[in-house]
Design an enzyme around this catalytic site. Structure first.
Site, PDB file in Angstrom:
ATOM      1  N   LYS A   1      20.065 -27.409  -1.156  1.00 32.53           N
ATOM      2  CA  LYS A   1      20.081 -26.826  -2.340  1.00 32.53           C
ATOM      3  C   LYS A   1      18.782 -26.670  -2.795  1.00 32.53           C
ATOM      4  O   LYS A   1      17.678 -26.182  -1.841  1.00 32.53           O
ATOM      5  CB  LYS A   1      20.265 -27.518  -3.848  1.00 32.53           C
ATOM      6  CG  LYS A   1      18.860 -29.286  -3.472  1.00 32.53           C
ATOM      7  CD  LYS A   1      19.872 -29.676  -5.114  1.00 32.53           C
ATOM      8  CE  LYS A   1      18.474 -30.603  -5.208  1.00 32.53           C
ATOM      9  NZ  LYS A   1      18.921 -32.063  -6.497  1.00 32.53           N
TER      10      LYS A   1
ATOM     11  N   ARG B   1      21.287 -38.091 -16.863  1.00 30.94           N
ATOM     12  CA  ARG B   1      21.214 -37.152 -16.567  1.00 30.94           C
ATOM     13  C   ARG B   1      22.544 -36.537 -16.082  1.00 30.94           C
ATOM     14  O   ARG B   1      22.765 -35.438 -17.239  1.00 30.94           O
ATOM     15  CB  ARG B   1      20.192 -37.013 -15.060  1.00 30.94           C
ATOM     16  CG  ARG B   1      19.482 -35.448 -15.240  1.00 30.94           C
ATOM     17  CD  ARG B   1      18.970 -35.412 -13.307  1.00 30.94           C
ATOM     18  NE  ARG B   1      18.721 -35.929 -12.604  1.00 30.94           N
ATOM     19  CZ  ARG B   1      19.000 -35.385 -11.300  1.00 30.94           C
ATOM     20  NH1 ARG B   1      17.341 -34.356 -11.145  1.00 30.94           N
ATOM     21  NH2 ARG B   1      19.483 -35.668  -9.739  1.00 30.94           N
TER      22      ARG B   1
ATOM     23  N   TYR C   1     -11.480 -15.420 -12.545  1.00 32.74           N
ATOM     24  CA  TYR C   1     -11.157 -15.335 -14.312  1.00 32.74           C
ATOM     25  C   TYR C   1     -11.347 -17.077 -14.736  1.00 32.74           C
ATOM     26  O   TYR C   1     -11.456 -17.701 -14.330  1.00 32.74           O
ATOM     27  CB  TYR C   1      -9.195 -15.736 -14.696  1.00 32.74           C
ATOM     28  CG  TYR C   1      -8.675 -14.208 -13.692  1.00 32.74           C
ATOM     29  CD1 TYR C   1      -9.126 -13.274 -14.549  1.00 32.74           C
ATOM     30  CD2 TYR C   1      -7.861 -14.557 -13.128  1.00 32.74           C
ATOM     31  CE1 TYR C   1      -8.509 -12.201 -14.413  1.00 32.74           C
ATOM     32  CE2 TYR C   1      -7.108 -13.213 -12.529  1.00 32.74           C
ATOM     33  CZ  TYR C   1      -7.252 -12.423 -13.117  1.00 32.74           C
ATOM     34  OH  TYR C   1      -6.295 -10.522 -13.300  1.00 32.74           O
TER      35      TYR C   1
ATOM     36  N   MET D   1      -2.243 -14.746  -9.324  1.00 30.84           N
ATOM     37  CA  MET D   1      -0.877 -14.122  -9.131  1.00 30.84           C
ATOM     38  C   MET D   1      -1.138 -14.590  -7.559  1.00 30.84           C
ATOM     39  O   MET D   1       0.180 -14.458  -7.165  1.00 30.84           O
ATOM     40  CB  MET D   1      -0.534 -13.419 -10.055  1.00 30.84           C
ATOM     41  CG  MET D   1       1.018 -12.833  -9.813  1.00 30.84           C
ATOM     42  SD  MET D   1       0.826 -11.230 -10.741  1.00 30.84           S
ATOM     43  CE  MET D   1       0.955 -11.955 -11.996  1.00 30.84           C
TER      44      MET D   1
END
Length: 351
Positions: A45, A140, A250, A298
Site C-alpha cells: 500500500k 480502528r 525563514y 518547501m
C-alpha cells in the site's frame, strides 16, 4: 541579504536522487518468510511505502509472493494492471460504496470491516470472494465482538486482525489481542492472519496461516535485521559563508555563532523531508555529519558544512550512516512517515 562571500558551486541536476534496492526488499521478504510459520504475503500500500508499488510488486512476485495487500481498491486496480491475473490482491478498506465494479472486474478481495460492508457485499457481489477483518482491541477497523458471529465467516477466504503494539514486544496489548483473536475465531476452519512485521517478530503464536509484513520489507523498524532499501542524495545548489551573527532561512531560526559555511541543498517538505527535521536532522558528506541549519522549507534545506575540507556535489540524508528510522527518531516521528512521504520529484533508480 547576506554580505557573505559565495563559494564555488557545482553543476548537477536540480533534483535529489533516490536509489531503491529491490534486491534488499526481496531479501527482507525472504528473511521474514523464513521466520513465518505459514504463508508470507506482502503489503504494498501507499505506493509500496513510497518505493514504487509497481517495481516493488514485480520483484516480490518474481520471488514467489502470491498474496498482496493494499489499502484501497484504487491501489488494487493499479496493482492488478501491473501483476496480471495470477496473484491474489486483498483490500484492507473492504467494500466501499462505489467499489463494486472495480472489485468484480479486477478480482480484488475486500476485507469486510462492518455489518454495513457485509450487507453491501452480499447484495451487490453475492458470489464474489471476501475476507473479514475483526477488531480485537485496536478500535480502528473491523467487526467488533457485539457485531460478530461465527456464521459470518461462511465462505470467507481469510479472517484477519491487526496488532496495535507489536513493535513493543512486552506490551500487554499483544497478548490481549491474541487472546481475543483466538476467542473470536475458535473452531472456524478459515485461514487466519494476525501478524504484520511486528507480529511476525513476536513468534509463531502470532503467525497463524498467513503473515503480511509491510514496513519490514522496506528496511523499517521493528525489523532490526532488515537490509536498508533507500539511499537519498540531495544536490548542493549553492554554498556561502556566513559571518558570526548572520542568520539563515525563514524565521532566522539559525544564527551563526562563528564564521560558518552553509550549503543549500535541493529538497524540502514538498519532497517528504518534513519541517520537523528543522534544526534536528543531519545529512552526511561521506563519513562526516552535517547538521541542518534553520528551517526546512518547501524546496530547500540549509546545511552546516563548515567542518568539510572540500565541498561535494551532494549530501546524503538516507544511506550507510543514517537509516530511515534514525532520521525519523532525530525529528520525533516514525520511519513510516519518512518512507511514504518521499516525493515524486526525485530522480529514481532501482537495482
Amino acid at each position: 541579504m547576506t554580505l557573505a562571500a559565495r563559494l564555488p558551486t557545482s553543476e548537477r541536476m536540480g533534483t535529489g536522487h533516490l536509489h531503491i534496492n529491490l534486491g534488499a526488499i526481496v531479501e527482507n521478504w525472504r528473511a521474514l518468510d523464513r521466520l513465518s510459520a505459514g504463508e508470507t504475503a506482502a503489503v504494498v500500500k501507499a505506493d509500496g511505502y513510497g518505493m514504487g508499488s509497481a517495481r516493488v510488486a514485480r520483484a516480490l512476485a518474481a520471488a514467489g509472493v502470491r498474496r498482496f495487500f493494499v489499502a484501497v481498491a484504487e491501489e488494487g486496480a493499479s496493482l492488478r494492471a501491473t501483476l496480471g491475473p495470477d496473484v491474489e490482491i486483498n483490500v484492507f478498506s473492504g467494500h466501499m460504496a462505489g467499489d463494486t465494479r472495480r472489485l468484480s472486474d479486477l478480482g480484488l478481495i475486500p476485507m469486510l470491516n462492518s455489518p454495513e460492508q457485509i450487507a453491501r457485499h452480499t447484495a451487490e457481489l453475492p458470489d464474489h470472494p471476501f475476507g473479514l477483518q475483526l477488531d480485537t482491541g485496536m478500535n480502528r477497523l473491523g467487526l467488533e465482538t457485539y457485531d460478530w458471529s461465527t456464521d459470518l465467516a461462511a465462505g470467507a477466504t481469510l479472517i484477519l486482525s491487526h496488532l496495535a503494539c507489536a513493535d513493543d514486544p512486552d506490551h500487554p496489548a499483544n497478548a490481549a489481542q491474541l487472546a481475543a483473536f483466538l476467542d473470536m475465531t475458535a473452531g472456524i476452519p478459515i485461514p487466519r492472519s494476525l501478524a504484520a512485521t511486528g507480529g511476525t517478530l513476536l513468534g509463531p503464536d502470532y503467525h497463524f496461516d498467513l503473515t503480511r509484513p509491510g514496513v519490514g520489507l522496506y528496511g523499517g523498524a521493528p525489523f532490526a535485521d532488515a537490509q536498508p532499501v533507500a539511499t537519498l542524495d540531495l544536490p548542493i545548489i549553492q554554498t556561502r559563508r556566513l559571518r558570526a551573527g548572520e542568520s539563515v532561512g525563514y524565521g532566522c531560526t539559525f544564527t551563526a555563532e562563528k564564521d560558518t559555511v552553509i550549503a543549500t541543498v535541493s529538497g524540502g517538505y514538498a519532497d517528504g523531508l518534513i519541517r520537523a527535521m528543522s534544526g534536528r536532522g543531519t545529512l552526511y558528506a561521506g563519513d562526516t555529519p552535517c547538521p541542518i541549519a534553520g528551517r526546512v522549507s518547501m524546496d530547500l534545506i540549509s546545511v552546516d558544512v563548515t567542518d568539510l575540507d572540500a565541498i561535494p556535489d551532494h549530501l546524503t540524508i538516507l544511506g550507510p550512516h543514517q537509516t530511515v528510522d534514525q532520521l525519523a527518531d532525530a525529528c520525533g516521528t516514525i520511519g513510516y512517515e519518512i518512507l511514504t512521504g518521499l516525493g515524486a520529484r526525485y530522480a529514481r533508480t532501482y537495482s
